[in-house]
Design an enzyme around this catalytic site. Structure first.
Site, PDB file in Angstrom:
ATOM      1  N   LYS A  99      -7.335 -14.978  40.611  1.00  0.00           N
ATOM      2  CA  LYS A  99      -7.281 -13.693  40.366  1.00  0.00           C
ATOM      3  C   LYS A  99      -8.419 -12.965  41.315  1.00  0.00           C
ATOM      4  O   LYS A  99      -9.126 -12.000  40.999  1.00  0.00           O
ATOM      5  CB  LYS A  99      -7.502 -13.181  39.059  1.00  0.00           C
ATOM      6  CG  LYS A  99      -6.582 -13.548  37.798  1.00  0.00           C
ATOM      7  CD  LYS A  99      -5.290 -13.472  38.471  1.00  0.00           C
ATOM      8  CE  LYS A  99      -4.771 -11.808  38.758  1.00  0.00           C
ATOM      9  NZ  LYS A  99      -3.557 -11.699  39.102  1.00  0.00           N
ATOM     10  N   GLY A 100      -9.041 -13.622  42.356  1.00  0.00           N
ATOM     11  CA  GLY A 100      -9.657 -13.136  43.379  1.00  0.00           C
ATOM     12  C   GLY A 100      -9.219 -12.490  44.450  1.00  0.00           C
ATOM     13  O   GLY A 100      -9.910 -11.862  45.273  1.00  0.00           O
ATOM     14  N   ARG A 103      -3.566 -14.726  46.955  1.00  0.00           N
ATOM     15  CA  ARG A 103      -2.314 -14.431  47.664  1.00  0.00           C
ATOM     16  C   ARG A 103      -2.470 -13.343  48.863  1.00  0.00           C
ATOM     17  O   ARG A 103      -1.722 -13.457  50.025  1.00  0.00           O
ATOM     18  CB  ARG A 103      -1.276 -13.857  46.549  1.00  0.00           C
ATOM     19  CG  ARG A 103      -0.247 -13.237  47.187  1.00  0.00           C
ATOM     20  CD  ARG A 103       0.686 -14.258  48.134  1.00  0.00           C
ATOM     21  NE  ARG A 103       1.066 -15.592  47.378  1.00  0.00           N
ATOM     22  CZ  ARG A 103       1.546 -16.843  48.057  1.00  0.00           C
ATOM     23  NH1 ARG A 103       1.881 -16.803  49.191  1.00  0.00           N
ATOM     24  NH2 ARG A 103       1.773 -17.976  47.249  1.00  0.00           N
ATOM     25  N   SER A 190      -9.072  -8.986  34.836  1.00  0.00           N
ATOM     26  CA  SER A 190      -7.980  -9.297  35.388  1.00  0.00           C
ATOM     27  C   SER A 190      -7.143 -10.728  35.163  1.00  0.00           C
ATOM     28  O   SER A 190      -5.847 -10.480  35.025  1.00  0.00           O
ATOM     29  CB  SER A 190      -8.124  -9.352  37.113  1.00  0.00           C
ATOM     30  OG  SER A 190      -7.067  -9.682  37.944  1.00  0.00           O
ATOM     31  N   TYR A 292      -3.637  -2.132  50.635  1.00  0.00           N
ATOM     32  CA  TYR A 292      -3.312  -2.069  52.033  1.00  0.00           C
ATOM     33  C   TYR A 292      -1.837  -3.177  52.223  1.00  0.00           C
ATOM     34  O   TYR A 292      -1.871  -3.962  51.563  1.00  0.00           O
ATOM     35  CB  TYR A 292      -4.303  -2.565  52.897  1.00  0.00           C
ATOM     36  CG  TYR A 292      -5.392  -1.780  53.393  1.00  0.00           C
ATOM     37  CD1 TYR A 292      -4.889  -1.081  54.481  1.00  0.00           C
ATOM     38  CD2 TYR A 292      -6.128  -1.446  52.389  1.00  0.00           C
ATOM     39  CE1 TYR A 292      -6.057  -0.013  54.981  1.00  0.00           C
ATOM     40  CE2 TYR A 292      -7.271  -0.626  52.808  1.00  0.00           C
ATOM     41  CZ  TYR A 292      -7.298   0.320  54.048  1.00  0.00           C
ATOM     42  OH  TYR A 292      -8.113   1.249  54.345  1.00  0.00           O
ATOM     43  N   LYS A 308       1.086  -7.364  41.903  1.00  0.00           N
ATOM     44  CA  LYS A 308      -0.357  -7.480  42.263  1.00  0.00           C
ATOM     45  C   LYS A 308      -0.975  -5.967  41.951  1.00  0.00           C
ATOM     46  O   LYS A 308      -0.253  -4.771  41.989  1.00  0.00           O
ATOM     47  CB  LYS A 308      -0.678  -7.786  43.811  1.00  0.00           C
ATOM     48  CG  LYS A 308       0.159  -9.122  44.150  1.00  0.00           C
ATOM     49  CD  LYS A 308      -0.500 -10.152  43.406  1.00  0.00           C
ATOM     50  CE  LYS A 308      -0.066 -11.692  43.554  1.00  0.00           C
ATOM     51  NZ  LYS A 308      -0.719 -12.634  43.112  1.00  0.00           N
ATOM     52  N   GLY A 309      -2.034  -5.893  41.525  1.00  0.00           N
ATOM     53  CA  GLY A 309      -2.867  -4.675  41.103  1.00  0.00           C
ATOM     54  C   GLY A 309      -2.632  -4.245  39.914  1.00  0.00           C
ATOM     55  O   GLY A 309      -2.335  -2.949  39.576  1.00  0.00           O
ATOM     56  N   ARG A 310      -2.391  -5.001  39.003  1.00  0.00           N
ATOM     57  CA  ARG A 310      -1.727  -4.723  37.164  1.00  0.00           C
ATOM     58  C   ARG A 310      -3.119  -3.713  36.889  1.00  0.00           C
ATOM     59  O   ARG A 310      -4.384  -3.800  37.144  1.00  0.00           O
ATOM     60  CB  ARG A 310      -1.970  -5.882  36.547  1.00  0.00           C
ATOM     61  CG  ARG A 310      -0.877  -6.785  36.722  1.00  0.00           C
ATOM     62  CD  ARG A 310      -0.869  -7.811  35.869  1.00  0.00           C
ATOM     63  NE  ARG A 310       0.455  -8.797  36.079  1.00  0.00           N
ATOM     64  CZ  ARG A 310       0.117  -9.856  37.082  1.00  0.00           C
ATOM     65  NH1 ARG A 310      -1.094 -10.239  37.475  1.00  0.00           N
ATOM     66  NH2 ARG A 310       1.082 -10.780  37.092  1.00  0.00           N
ATOM     67  N   HIS A 312      -5.681  -2.684  34.292  1.00  0.00           N
ATOM     68  CA  HIS A 312      -6.288  -3.490  33.412  1.00  0.00           C
ATOM     69  C   HIS A 312      -6.324  -2.538  32.097  1.00  0.00           C
ATOM     70  O   HIS A 312      -6.437  -1.324  32.111  1.00  0.00           O
ATOM     71  CB  HIS A 312      -7.757  -3.826  33.936  1.00  0.00           C
ATOM     72  CG  HIS A 312      -7.854  -4.528  35.008  1.00  0.00           C
ATOM     73  ND1 HIS A 312      -8.965  -4.993  35.605  1.00  0.00           N
ATOM     74  CD2 HIS A 312      -6.985  -5.487  35.744  1.00  0.00           C
ATOM     75  CE1 HIS A 312      -8.955  -5.887  36.571  1.00  0.00           C
ATOM     76  NE2 HIS A 312      -7.459  -6.109  36.664  1.00  0.00           N
TER      77      HIS A 312
END
Length: 345
Positions: A99-100, A103, A190, A292, A308-310, A312
């Site tokens: 979660k850093g 990907r 995250s 991006y 990606k970008g759930r 929180h």
């Protein structure tokens, strides 16, 4: 007669106009894919198969075409031999952090024509069953590439798994190691959010983050909770430093990669001894997603998966404050060891 001449003239002008538009579009396509059309790009440094080797940028076309077809089983072994393709062990590994942004980092580095990515997480070094299959099994999991390219894989579990540093050292003691980190409390939330989403998909209930992160008996931070332990970066890094010097690590600011990806990618290019090829042209902000996306050329664009970008869940501000206070001394030590100070509260 005059009417026929006018009609003929209009038809000619229409044809000429179409040709002009077509030519203009062709030129735009050429300009938009200059990187692919330039004949050579000098590759310097330890990753080159030959000293001062010249790397054909047309390899980018094969990465998107021939290599993709081979992965699908549509390319013959003769074609692989003809194009001098090989399956190489990685010369760089993204070892974490979960979660850093591992990907996102891998996909963005794949914009570089000298980089080939392993699409899936291999989990070779952190999985005893896989590791027992041997190094050749691992090599066969790597994508096909040109000898002058470098292969990169990512498995975020490597960073926190005790056996992994020694195992990677035995494979290649001079390998380059990438660690992408985010502000520890944000990363922990995250991490929780991803697990929560998985539980909800299975119609299962799950504890609130506050109950997991704070020990109800002591009202202190619960270091037995994995999401908290993973965010104590310095504890894990110290294990790696028993095998590798700090010079073989590069710290990527995962928070900055979200908001300003290009400077972070340029630092990675330098660390990997790659010529600078990723530019602002390759990155464009998608307002709908809030992230991006990647532009490989005028035709092919790519955004990260929707997972990606759930969003929180809301967390009690007092718990966030307590966690940040807890992580602070570990963060300071992390800055001191790595030589990189990050803008964390």
């Amino acid at each position: 007669m005059l009417f026929k001449q006018q009609a003929w003239l209009r038809q000619k002008l229409l044809v000429l106009g179409s040709l002009a538009v077509g030519s203009l579009l062709y030129l735009v396509a050429r300009v938009g894919s200059l990187d692919r059309l330039q004949p050579i790009c000098p590759i310097e440094g330890r990753f080159g198969a030959r000293s001062q080797a010249e790397f054909p940028l047309r390899a980018l076309q094969f990465k998107r075409g021939l290599l993709h077809e081979f992965r699908k089983g549509n390319t013959s072994k003769e074609q692989v031999r003809l194009h001098d393709l090989v399956q190489q062990l990685p010369k760089a590994i993204i070892i974490g952090v979960r979660k850093g942004g591992t990907r996102a980092l891998l996909e963005m580095l794949n914009l570089h024509p000298a980089v080939v990515k392993a699409s899936q997480e291999i989990h070779f070094f952190d999985n005893d069953e896989n590791y027992a299959k041997g190094i050749e099994w691992y090599r066969k999991k790597m994508p096909f590439s040109y000898p002058q390219q470098i292969t990169i894989e990512k498995s975020p579990a490597y960073f926190i798994t005790e056996e992994v540093p020694e195992r990677i050292y035995k494979m290649n003691s001079s390998i380059k190691l990438l660690i992408i980190v985010r502000e520890p409390t944000t990363r922990a939330i995250s991490d929780y959010t991803q697990v929560l989403e998985g539980k909800e998909r299975k119609n299962k209930t799950y504890y609130k983050f506050e109950k997991l992160a704070i020990d109800p008996n002591t009202c202190e931070v619960n270091t037995k909770y994995k999401a908290v332990r993973t965010s104590i970066y310095t504890k894990h890094l110290e294990r790696w430093l028993k095998y590798f010097p700090i010079e073989q690590f590069h710290i990527v600011d995962g928070d900055r990669l979200i908001t300003e990806p290009l400077p972070e990618l340029q630092l990675v290019e330098k660390f990997l001894n790659l010529p600078p090829r990723i530019s602002q042209y390759n990155l464009y902000f998608n307002a709908t997603r809030g992230f991006y996306c990647l532009r490989f050329n005028i035709i092919f664009n790519k955004c990260l998966a929707g997972s990606k970008g759930r969003i929180h869940p809301e967390v009690d501000p007092s718990v966030i404050t307590k966690l940040r206070k807890f992580f602070h001394p570990f963060n300071q030590k992390f800055y001191q060891i790595t030589g990189r100070t990050l803008n964390w509260p």
